[in-house]
Design a protein around this motif. Sequence first.
Motif, PDB file in Angstrom:
ATOM      1  N   GLU A 172      38.761  39.669  22.102  1.00 44.96           N
ATOM      2  CA  GLU A 172      38.384  41.021  22.539  1.00 44.96           C
ATOM      3  C   GLU A 172      39.314  41.504  23.653  1.00 44.96           C
ATOM      4  O   GLU A 172      39.601  42.702  23.764  1.00 44.96           O
ATOM      5  CB  GLU A 172      36.930  41.049  23.007  1.00 44.96           C
ATOM      6  N   MET A 173      39.807  40.564  24.485  1.00 43.90           N
ATOM      7  CA  MET A 173      40.772  40.927  25.522  1.00 43.90           C
ATOM      8  C   MET A 173      42.065  41.422  24.887  1.00 43.90           C
ATOM      9  O   MET A 173      42.678  42.391  25.359  1.00 43.90           O
ATOM     10  CB  MET A 173      41.032  39.715  26.423  1.00 43.90           C
ATOM     11  N   ALA A 174      42.481  40.772  23.806  1.00 41.52           N
ATOM     12  CA  ALA A 174      43.685  41.211  23.096  1.00 41.52           C
ATOM     13  C   ALA A 174      43.491  42.613  22.519  1.00 41.52           C
ATOM     14  O   ALA A 174      44.387  43.465  22.614  1.00 41.52           O
ATOM     15  CB  ALA A 174      44.029  40.219  21.980  1.00 41.52           C
ATOM     16  N   SER A 302      34.652  30.716  33.195  1.00 43.75           N
ATOM     17  CA  SER A 302      34.554  30.269  34.588  1.00 43.75           C
ATOM     18  C   SER A 302      35.096  31.265  35.603  1.00 43.75           C
ATOM     19  O   SER A 302      34.931  31.071  36.790  1.00 43.75           O
ATOM     20  CB  SER A 302      35.255  28.925  34.833  1.00 43.75           C
ATOM     21  N   GLU A 303      35.763  32.338  35.134  1.00 41.33           N
ATOM     22  CA  GLU A 303      36.317  33.359  36.025  1.00 41.33           C
ATOM     23  C   GLU A 303      37.312  32.740  37.014  1.00 41.33           C
ATOM     24  O   GLU A 303      37.110  32.744  38.225  1.00 41.33           O
ATOM     25  CB  GLU A 303      35.196  34.141  36.724  1.00 41.33           C
ATOM     26  N   LEU A 304      38.380  32.207  36.453  1.00 42.81           N
ATOM     27  CA  LEU A 304      39.438  31.556  37.222  1.00 42.81           C
ATOM     28  C   LEU A 304      40.796  32.134  36.829  1.00 42.81           C
ATOM     29  O   LEU A 304      40.989  32.576  35.698  1.00 42.81           O
ATOM     30  CB  LEU A 304      39.477  30.053  36.931  1.00 42.81           C
ATOM     31  N   GLU A 372      40.642  32.198  32.896  1.00 35.31           N
ATOM     32  CA  GLU A 372      39.342  31.790  32.354  1.00 35.31           C
ATOM     33  C   GLU A 372      38.398  32.965  32.564  1.00 35.31           C
ATOM     34  O   GLU A 372      38.036  33.278  33.689  1.00 35.31           O
ATOM     35  CB  GLU A 372      38.826  30.547  33.084  1.00 35.31           C
ATOM     36  N   MET A 373      38.017  33.588  31.474  1.00 35.40           N
ATOM     37  CA  MET A 373      37.257  34.838  31.556  1.00 35.40           C
ATOM     38  C   MET A 373      35.770  34.588  31.817  1.00 35.40           C
ATOM     39  O   MET A 373      35.331  33.467  32.023  1.00 35.40           O
ATOM     40  CB  MET A 373      37.467  35.645  30.273  1.00 35.40           C
ATOM     41  N   TYR A 374      35.019  35.669  31.770  1.00 37.38           N
ATOM     42  CA  TYR A 374      33.557  35.668  31.943  1.00 37.38           C
ATOM     43  C   TYR A 374      32.905  34.725  30.936  1.00 37.38           C
ATOM     44  O   TYR A 374      33.414  34.586  29.825  1.00 37.38           O
ATOM     45  CB  TYR A 374      33.067  37.106  31.740  1.00 37.38           C
ATOM     46  N   PRO A 375      31.769  34.121  31.304  1.00 38.91           N
ATOM     47  CA  PRO A 375      31.022  34.218  32.558  1.00 38.91           C
ATOM     48  C   PRO A 375      31.489  33.191  33.590  1.00 38.91           C
ATOM     49  O   PRO A 375      32.270  32.297  33.288  1.00 38.91           O
ATOM     50  CB  PRO A 375      29.591  33.932  32.125  1.00 38.91           C
ATOM     51  N   SER A 395      37.729  45.259  30.380  1.00 34.12           N
ATOM     52  CA  SER A 395      38.281  46.286  31.277  1.00 34.12           C
ATOM     53  C   SER A 395      38.401  45.759  32.703  1.00 34.12           C
ATOM     54  O   SER A 395      39.258  46.212  33.470  1.00 34.12           O
ATOM     55  CB  SER A 395      37.412  47.549  31.252  1.00 34.12           C
ATOM     56  N   ARG A 396      37.578  44.801  33.049  1.00 32.73           N
ATOM     57  CA  ARG A 396      37.639  44.179  34.376  1.00 32.73           C
ATOM     58  C   ARG A 396      39.024  43.589  34.657  1.00 32.73           C
ATOM     59  O   ARG A 396      39.452  43.494  35.814  1.00 32.73           O
ATOM     60  CB  ARG A 396      36.567  43.090  34.454  1.00 32.73           C
ATOM     61  N   ASN A 397      39.730  43.181  33.602  1.00 35.65           N
ATOM     62  CA  ASN A 397      41.039  42.545  33.770  1.00 35.65           C
ATOM     63  C   ASN A 397      42.209  43.525  33.690  1.00 35.65           C
ATOM     64  O   ASN A 397      43.365  43.103  33.809  1.00 35.65           O
ATOM     65  CB  ASN A 397      41.222  41.447  32.723  1.00 35.65           C
TER      66      ASN A 397
END
Length: 423
Positions: A172-174, A302-304, A372-375, A395-397
């Motif tokens: 989905e990020m792509a 992990s949001e890293l 490392e995306m959400y969550p 969109s956060r990224n």
Amino acid sequence: MHHASPSPFRRSLVPVAVGALLLGTLATGSATAEPGYGLYEIDGVTTPEERSEIAATGVAIDHVGEDSVLITGSTEDLDELDSLGYAARAFEPARTLASPDPGYTTYPELLEIIDQVVTDHPGIAAREVFGRSHEGRDLVAVKISDNVTVDEDRPEVLFVHSQHAREHLTVEMAVYLLHLLTDGYGEEPRITELVDGREIWILPNVNPDGSEYDMAGDTWRNWRKNRQPNEGSSAIGTDMNRNWAYNWGCCGGSSGNPSGTTYRGDAPESATEVKAVADFVRGRVVDGEQQITAAIDFHTYSELILWPFGHTYDETTGAMTQEEYDTHRALGEYMAEANGYTPQQSSDLYITDGSINDWLWADQGIVNFTYEMYPRSASGGGFYPPSSVIERETSRNEEAVLRLLDYADCPYRIIGEQDAYCG
């Protein structure tokens, strides 16, 4: 191999709920582990060295807490851990896995999206097939640049998605980036300038066999590897992010067991898809110079924001000078300011080997990061958050990714060393 202890500063960055990084197997939201494997918790584990010792037994570390880890392992693994002084107890997941969420993009749907983007933006977007998966699916790259049919002498940026099958949010990020960089062209001055000044490569799903398998059952299958058989074993699949040809299998950071979920394969680049992506990257070398200057490999969760190296705790090695390390750290921290992720060296969690992170830098000289995306933790859905979060979390990224694109002309500019490195 001697490893220096990580600094207290960097160790303190490890969040309480760093989840599975690019390394784990099953989140706490799992229904079951692989056949013959179970989910266990070990208390009293607080340091990267302890976590690395646990991972070196062949178990997968799924989740890192402040003073504990969740692992996936077999009863034989538990005996070995017990001999090392680590007492593991069965962990009962708080929730069971749901049916695959139709809000996530399947591979046939992804190919349709790519075709539509290219049709709608023929001047700045082009599609190419750079290889095929083990099961014969096209591996597709999308190039975005203002003069897209010409190979110009411009900084190139690479985005890699879905090495691990169950990490569907990365696809989905792509999709988000495909639309951002094409629909925004001519509308947003910053995006227009970046597309005019860069050649951007998006590899939206490099493990389509695995992701399609993961989505094909009545529930998510928690599948991580590719779908390539292993000779002499009934076990299927290689962990693509342990199969890269730099310090492959060097340091206890992967499994030599074909049944293991971090199985590194029987040789570097033995995974069909890894070889195809590596050949693609090597193909961007023109007149002896790698054109790709910066890259992000997207994972969950992990949001890293992580940078090399993973195979050693050391910041500097024969393959990483202090200025090169400082560049990675400064860029990582700068991007993390935009998306709220935790920035740190990959090995601050535990040792890994054969990762794309280490290979892109040490073999190709590409300044690169793992997102490392959400969550942030398993309580947000682990590898399978509801599709309702897709728009918010992709969109956060946006700003973080644009910051990397900004610096792709000379990443060393962020530490003021552009003259030395890019003059």
